[in-house]
Design an enzyme around this catalytic site. Structure first.
Site, PDB file in Angstrom:
ATOM      1  N   ASP A  82       0.869  -1.169   0.000  1.00  0.00           N
ATOM      2  CA  ASP A  82       0.000   0.000   0.000  1.00  0.00           C
ATOM      3  C   ASP A  82       0.912   1.227   0.000  1.00  0.00           C
ATOM      4  O   ASP A  82       2.132   1.114  -0.198  1.00  0.00           O
ATOM      5  CB  ASP A  82      -0.979  -0.036   1.188  1.00  0.00           C
ATOM      6  CG  ASP A  82      -0.288   0.080   2.543  1.00  0.00           C
ATOM      7  OD1 ASP A  82       0.964   0.157   2.584  1.00  0.00           O
ATOM      8  OD2 ASP A  82      -0.996   0.096   3.570  1.00  0.00           O
ATOM      9  N   CYS A  86       3.395  -3.239   3.987  1.00  0.00           N
ATOM     10  CA  CYS A  86       2.522  -2.126   4.386  1.00  0.00           C
ATOM     11  C   CYS A  86       3.209  -1.461   5.576  1.00  0.00           C
ATOM     12  O   CYS A  86       4.419  -1.617   5.758  1.00  0.00           O
ATOM     13  CB  CYS A  86       1.098  -2.602   4.696  1.00  0.00           C
ATOM     14  SG  CYS A  86       0.928  -3.761   6.065  1.00  0.00           S
ATOM     15  N   GLY A  87       2.475  -0.714   6.371  1.00  0.00           N
ATOM     16  CA  GLY A  87       3.118  -0.040   7.492  1.00  0.00           C
ATOM     17  C   GLY A  87       3.713  -1.024   8.480  1.00  0.00           C
ATOM     18  O   GLY A  87       4.853  -0.877   8.924  1.00  0.00           O
ATOM     19  N   THR A  88       2.928  -2.048   8.807  1.00  0.00           N
ATOM     20  CA  THR A  88       3.380  -3.047   9.785  1.00  0.00           C
ATOM     21  C   THR A  88       3.609  -4.435   9.193  1.00  0.00           C
ATOM     22  O   THR A  88       4.209  -5.280   9.851  1.00  0.00           O
ATOM     23  CB  THR A  88       2.315  -3.210  10.887  1.00  0.00           C
ATOM     24  OG1 THR A  88       1.097  -3.653  10.251  1.00  0.00           O
ATOM     25  CG2 THR A  88       2.069  -1.910  11.630  1.00  0.00           C
ATOM     26  N   GLY A  89       3.053  -4.688   8.038  1.00  0.00           N
ATOM     27  CA  GLY A  89       3.062  -6.032   7.455  1.00  0.00           C
ATOM     28  C   GLY A  89       1.884  -6.867   7.923  1.00  0.00           C
ATOM     29  O   GLY A  89       1.539  -7.884   7.314  1.00  0.00           O
ATOM     30  N   GLY A 147      -1.551  -6.267   8.347  1.00  0.00           N
ATOM     31  CA  GLY A 147      -2.790  -6.315   7.564  1.00  0.00           C
ATOM     32  C   GLY A 147      -2.603  -7.108   6.282  1.00  0.00           C
ATOM     33  O   GLY A 147      -3.518  -7.825   5.831  1.00  0.00           O
ATOM     34  N   HIS A 150      10.318 -24.252   7.640  1.00  0.00           N
ATOM     35  CA  HIS A 150       9.407 -25.068   8.444  1.00  0.00           C
ATOM     36  C   HIS A 150       7.925 -24.856   8.123  1.00  0.00           C
ATOM     37  O   HIS A 150       7.125 -25.765   8.310  1.00  0.00           O
ATOM     38  CB  HIS A 150       9.617 -24.790   9.938  1.00  0.00           C
ATOM     39  CG  HIS A 150      10.893 -25.391  10.462  1.00  0.00           C
ATOM     40  ND1 HIS A 150      11.182 -25.463  11.805  1.00  0.00           N
ATOM     41  CD2 HIS A 150      11.955 -25.943   9.820  1.00  0.00           C
ATOM     42  CE1 HIS A 150      12.377 -26.038  11.968  1.00  0.00           C
ATOM     43  NE2 HIS A 150      12.864 -26.331  10.782  1.00  0.00           N
ATOM     44  N   ASN A 151       7.563 -23.659   7.708  1.00  0.00           N
ATOM     45  CA  ASN A 151       6.140 -23.352   7.497  1.00  0.00           C
ATOM     46  C   ASN A 151       5.769 -23.214   6.029  1.00  0.00           C
ATOM     47  O   ASN A 151       4.607 -22.988   5.704  1.00  0.00           O
ATOM     48  CB  ASN A 151       5.757 -22.062   8.235  1.00  0.00           C
ATOM     49  CG  ASN A 151       6.191 -22.044   9.681  1.00  0.00           C
ATOM     50  OD1 ASN A 151       7.001 -21.211  10.088  1.00  0.00           O
ATOM     51  ND2 ASN A 151       5.709 -22.992  10.463  1.00  0.00           N
ATOM     52  N   ARG A 207       8.690 -33.908   8.368  1.00  0.00           N
ATOM     53  CA  ARG A 207       7.736 -33.671   9.466  1.00  0.00           C
ATOM     54  C   ARG A 207       7.070 -32.300   9.324  1.00  0.00           C
ATOM     55  O   ARG A 207       5.923 -32.099   9.763  1.00  0.00           O
ATOM     56  CB  ARG A 207       8.427 -33.804  10.823  1.00  0.00           C
ATOM     57  CG  ARG A 207       9.478 -32.737  11.121  1.00  0.00           C
ATOM     58  CD  ARG A 207      10.211 -33.045  12.427  1.00  0.00           C
ATOM     59  NE  ARG A 207      11.130 -31.985  12.809  1.00  0.00           N
ATOM     60  CZ  ARG A 207      12.339 -31.798  12.285  1.00  0.00           C
ATOM     61  NH1 ARG A 207      12.780 -32.605  11.325  1.00  0.00           N
ATOM     62  NH2 ARG A 207      13.116 -30.822  12.704  1.00  0.00           N
ATOM     63  N   HIS A 208       7.775 -31.375   8.689  1.00  0.00           N
ATOM     64  CA  HIS A 208       7.180 -30.050   8.510  1.00  0.00           C
ATOM     65  C   HIS A 208       6.069 -30.099   7.456  1.00  0.00           C
ATOM     66  O   HIS A 208       5.102 -29.351   7.537  1.00  0.00           O
ATOM     67  CB  HIS A 208       8.266 -29.041   8.128  1.00  0.00           C
ATOM     68  CG  HIS A 208       9.360 -28.985   9.151  1.00  0.00           C
ATOM     69  ND1 HIS A 208       9.132 -28.575  10.438  1.00  0.00           N
ATOM     70  CD2 HIS A 208      10.667 -29.345   9.076  1.00  0.00           C
ATOM     71  CE1 HIS A 208      10.268 -28.656  11.130  1.00  0.00           C
ATOM     72  NE2 HIS A 208      11.210 -29.136  10.332  1.00  0.00           N
TER      73      HIS A 208
HETATM   74  C1  RB5 Z   1      -1.838   2.299   6.743  1.00  0.00           C
HETATM   75  O1  RB5 Z   1      -1.922   3.442   7.513  1.00  0.00           O
HETATM   76  C2  RB5 Z   1      -1.599   1.081   7.617  1.00  0.00           C
HETATM   77  O2  RB5 Z   1      -2.719   0.824   8.396  1.00  0.00           O
HETATM   78  C3  RB5 Z   1      -1.244  -0.115   6.788  1.00  0.00           C
HETATM   79  O3  RB5 Z   1      -0.143   0.173   5.993  1.00  0.00           O
HETATM   80  C4  RB5 Z   1      -0.869  -1.392   7.527  1.00  0.00           C
HETATM   81  O4  RB5 Z   1       0.080  -1.132   8.515  1.00  0.00           O
HETATM   82  C5  RB5 Z   1      -1.966  -2.230   7.999  1.00  0.00           C
HETATM   83  O5  RB5 Z   1      -1.783  -3.342   8.474  1.00  0.00           O
END
Ligand code: RB5
Length: 146
Positions: free
Chosen positions: A8, A65-68, A70, A98-99, A132-133
């Site tokens: 995003d 994304c910002g955190t990965g 979402g 493993h995953n 096993r994995h």
């Molecule tokens: C966008 O502001 C932020 O919510 C999105 O990039 C992400 O971090 C969501 O998981």
């Protein structure tokens, strides 16, 4: 390897860096967007990348994304896709080994560019170990193997 990348607006810079890095390392890259800095919805791009991975059109996918988070939540709703958020190279290696996580998710607001590229490199260089994995992944997918 053929790798789809998506982000995003909050992950655009890091996604571009990752795409250039993968190309420089002789991978094929499919960029599903976003290509703009205007605010957009991460599920749109997560779904595109996850669908490409699920269909086998690409080998793996990277989502930023910002955190990965979402991105991973969305990608994991596509049947057969296992997406993992990482912010360290050990986890990046292990989610592949493993995953069998074929989608890697990173947070541009969490990891710096050097660490992000190191995570991508560790993950790309690591194959699923099976054995096993494989049994455990099959159980994760709802199978009764084992
Ligand atoms: C966008 O502001 C932020 O919510 C999105 O990039 C992400 O971090 C969501 O998981």
């Amino acid at each position: 390897m053929k790798i789809a990348v998506g982000s995003d607006h909050a992950g655009l810079s890091l996604k571009k860096l990752i795409a250039a890095h993968l190309l420089a390392n002789d991978h094929d890259v499919v960029d599903v967007g976003t290509h703009e800095t205007t605010s957009c919805d991460y599920p749109d791009f997560a779904r595109r990348v996850a669908t490409l991975v699920a269909s086998g059109e690409v080998d793996r996918g990277v989502l930023v994304c910002g955190t990965g988070q979402g991105m991973a939540m969305t990608a994991n709703k596509v049947p057969g896709v296992r997406a993992a958020v990482v912010s360290d190279t050990f986890s990046a290696r292990m989610v592949a080994a493993h995953n069998d996580a074929r989608v890697l998710c990173l947070g541009e607001r969490v990891v710096g560019p050097g660490l992000a590229l190191a995570c991508v490199d560790a993950w790309v260089a690591t194959a699923f170990e099976g054995g096993r994995h494989g049994r455990r992944v099959a159980k994760m997918e709802g199978g009764d193997e084992g």
